[in-house]
Design a protein around this motif. Structure first.
Motif, PDB file in Angstrom:
ATOM      1  N   TRP A  53       0.831  -1.094   0.028  1.00 29.81           N
ATOM      2  CA  TRP A  53      -0.008  -0.016   0.069  1.00 29.81           C
ATOM      3  C   TRP A  53       1.011   1.220   0.110  1.00 29.81           C
ATOM      4  O   TRP A  53       0.616   2.254  -0.680  1.00 29.81           O
ATOM      5  CB  TRP A  53      -0.922   0.069   1.303  1.00 29.81           C
ATOM      6  N   LEU A  54       1.905   1.211   0.701  1.00 33.75           N
ATOM      7  CA  LEU A  54       2.769   2.451   0.754  1.00 33.75           C
ATOM      8  C   LEU A  54       3.285   2.826  -0.531  1.00 33.75           C
ATOM      9  O   LEU A  54       3.611   3.877  -0.911  1.00 33.75           O
ATOM     10  CB  LEU A  54       3.991   2.269   1.901  1.00 33.75           C
ATOM     11  N   ILE A  55       3.761   1.644  -1.231  1.00 27.95           N
ATOM     12  CA  ILE A  55       4.534   1.807  -2.385  1.00 27.95           C
ATOM     13  C   ILE A  55       3.303   2.238  -3.747  1.00 27.95           C
ATOM     14  O   ILE A  55       3.653   3.223  -4.245  1.00 27.95           O
ATOM     15  CB  ILE A  55       4.721   0.320  -3.203  1.00 27.95           C
ATOM     16  N   THR A  56       2.227   1.588  -3.581  1.00 27.50           N
ATOM     17  CA  THR A  56       1.150   1.983  -4.810  1.00 27.50           C
ATOM     18  C   THR A  56       0.601   3.335  -4.351  1.00 27.50           C
ATOM     19  O   THR A  56       0.069   4.181  -5.404  1.00 27.50           O
ATOM     20  CB  THR A  56       0.045   1.056  -4.848  1.00 27.50           C
ATOM     21  N   SER A  57       0.642   3.692  -2.851  1.00 26.51           N
ATOM     22  CA  SER A  57      -0.052   5.146  -2.725  1.00 26.51           C
ATOM     23  C   SER A  57       0.944   6.189  -2.844  1.00 26.51           C
ATOM     24  O   SER A  57       0.596   7.365  -2.905  1.00 26.51           O
ATOM     25  CB  SER A  57      -0.819   5.159  -1.251  1.00 26.51           C
ATOM     26  N   GLY A  58       2.164   5.793  -2.913  1.00 24.12           N
ATOM     27  CA  GLY A  58       3.378   6.933  -2.735  1.00 24.12           C
ATOM     28  C   GLY A  58       3.613   7.317  -1.358  1.00 24.12           C
ATOM     29  O   GLY A  58       4.527   8.184  -1.343  1.00 24.12           O
ATOM     30  N   PRO A 134       6.883   0.887  -9.668  1.00 26.77           N
ATOM     31  CA  PRO A 134       6.595  -0.079  -8.708  1.00 26.77           C
ATOM     32  C   PRO A 134       7.643  -1.059  -9.089  1.00 26.77           C
ATOM     33  O   PRO A 134       8.179  -1.869  -7.951  1.00 26.77           O
ATOM     34  CB  PRO A 134       5.519  -0.523  -8.686  1.00 26.77           C
ATOM     35  N   VAL A 135       7.962  -1.560 -10.338  1.00 27.15           N
ATOM     36  CA  VAL A 135       8.838  -2.645 -10.738  1.00 27.15           C
ATOM     37  C   VAL A 135      10.195  -2.394 -10.255  1.00 27.15           C
ATOM     38  O   VAL A 135      10.880  -3.129  -9.882  1.00 27.15           O
ATOM     39  CB  VAL A 135       8.656  -2.720 -12.168  1.00 27.15           C
ATOM     40  N   LEU A 136      10.882  -1.187 -10.719  1.00 24.05           N
ATOM     41  CA  LEU A 136      12.228  -0.469 -10.392  1.00 24.05           C
ATOM     42  C   LEU A 136      12.194  -0.746  -8.737  1.00 24.05           C
ATOM     43  O   LEU A 136      13.045  -0.905  -8.315  1.00 24.05           O
ATOM     44  CB  LEU A 136      12.391   0.710 -10.753  1.00 24.05           C
TER      45      LEU A 136
END
Length: 384
Positions: A53-58, A134-136
């Motif tokens: 969630w932290l990744i996808t939400s920024g 997100p992939v990187l």
């Protein structure tokens, strides 16, 4: 924070995962210690959901101290889930040999130790440069020893390995069990869990060469969140698993289903178990604890569950539940005969003797004394 459907979805998964995990751990300490392991696994799943969630939400930028810790939780979850399944099905407790399962975790900790030691400002700079992709972000390109994209397939391979071990255990034990009570609920739940867990790694291993990296990232991490929600929510409606009800009977049946060659104890081991049981049960009277389980006894005696069960079944010619209840009733009779507890009701005597309720106390009393508690109390008063 902007309230969106995606945010609510992730927050709900974290709520369910943390709630179930904490309940399992609490009742694991109260009753069956194997539930502690399952509860920890759910907290790891919840933590992974938090990282996704932290990744996808920024929002990851605001939590730099969590940078690159998702895989740490992942490499802990994989072997611990297998060991939980093994404990339930075989009664085998954790030993020093099980530390070998932490080797993948040790590898990533050694590999990324310099990165973990960076200060938060340096970690924020790295997050800022990667968070838009997100992939990187999840490629673990800072590895000192391996190719920049080593850990993503490695993680899936390790998960597949432990999934196969778990599936074999479940498959070989399903037909050996009397599928009632705890066993019925547990086998249904664990098959749902393994089915959803398969979706976490199988599509990646099958299609990693053809699928779009962004889509692969979303699919893998979405299935982790679904795994947490579905299996966690299922536990809320499976009290026998969530609270460890009927677990002791299930384990006794599991031991009885093992080959005859495993059902022997050396004289030295027999004397050791006898000595430990005398210390824990007769001297310390641990059986007076409410919810005292065979896992509690294993922890107190430092003897694996399966050995305790073999000893109780074959040397004492009883089972764990009857052994504990018989000792509780004997203790209850001492309380009654002392005359110091005449002010207590039947419920009060039951609680002091280690029983959770009046009904179980009365049934056990009738079984081992061939008389009801009330009748026994009256007979003792007449003697007095």
């Amino acid at each position: 924070m902007e309230i969106t459907a995606v945010n609510l979805f992730y927050l709900f998964s974290m709520f369910i995962g943390s709630l179930v995990g904490l309940v399992l751990i609490y009742f694991g300490f109260q009753k069956n210690h194997h539930n502690i392991l399952l509860g920890i696994n759910f907290l790891f799943l919840t933590y992974i959901s938090l990282i996704v969630w932290l990744i996808t939400s920024g929002y990851y930028f605001h939590f730099p101290f969590l940078y690159r810790t998702g895989n740490v939780a992942g490499f802990l979850f994989m072997p611990l889930m297998y060991m939980y399944i093994r404990m339930v099905l075989t009664g085998r407790a954790l030993t020093g040999k099980d530390l070998v399962h932490l080797l993948p975790l040790v590898v990533i900790l050694v590999d990324f130790w310099p990165l973990f030691m960076l200060d938060n400002v340096e970690k924020q700079a790295l997050i800022q440069s990667e968070i838009s992709n997100p992939v990187l972000f999840t490629s673990y390109s800072q590895s000192r020893f391996f190719h920049f994209d080593f850990y993503t397939p490695f993680r899936s391979v390790v998960l597949a390995f432990y999934w196969i071990l778990s599936a074999i255990l479940v498959w070989t034990n399903t037909k050996k069990q009397d599928t009632k009570g705890f066993a019925k609920e547990w086998f249904i739940w664990i098959k749902i869990f393994l089915g959803l867990e398969l979706l976490v790694f199988f599509p990646f291993l099958l299609l990693f060469w053809a699928i779009d990296p962004i889509l692969n990232f979303l699919l893998v991490h979405l299935t982790v969140v679904l795994l947490t929600i579905v299996t966690g929510f299922a536990l809320l409606f499976s009290p026998k698993i969530l609270y460890g009800m009927d677990q002791n009977l299930f384990e006794e049946q599991s031991i009885k289903s093992k080959p005859e060659r495993n059902e022997t104890l050396s004289e030295q081991k027999t004397r050791e178990i006898e000595s430990k049981l005398e210390e824990v049960l007769d001297s310390e009277k641990k059986f007076l604890q409410h919810g005292y389980s065979i896992h509690s006894l294993a922890a107190d005696t430092e003897i694996p569950v399966y050995l305790l069960t073999l000893y109780i079944n074959h040397h004492l010619n009883t089972n764990f539940s009857d052994l504990i209840n018989q000792k509780r009733i004997a203790e209850s009779c001492k309380l009654i005969e002392s005359g110091k507890y005449e002010h207590l009701s039947i419920i009060g005597l039951a609680e002091m003797s280690g029983f959770n309720n009046r009904n179980s106390y009365t049934l056990a009393f009738q079984k081992f004394k061939n008389v009801s508690p009330s009748a026994y109390i009256k007979s003792q008063r007449k003697k007095a």
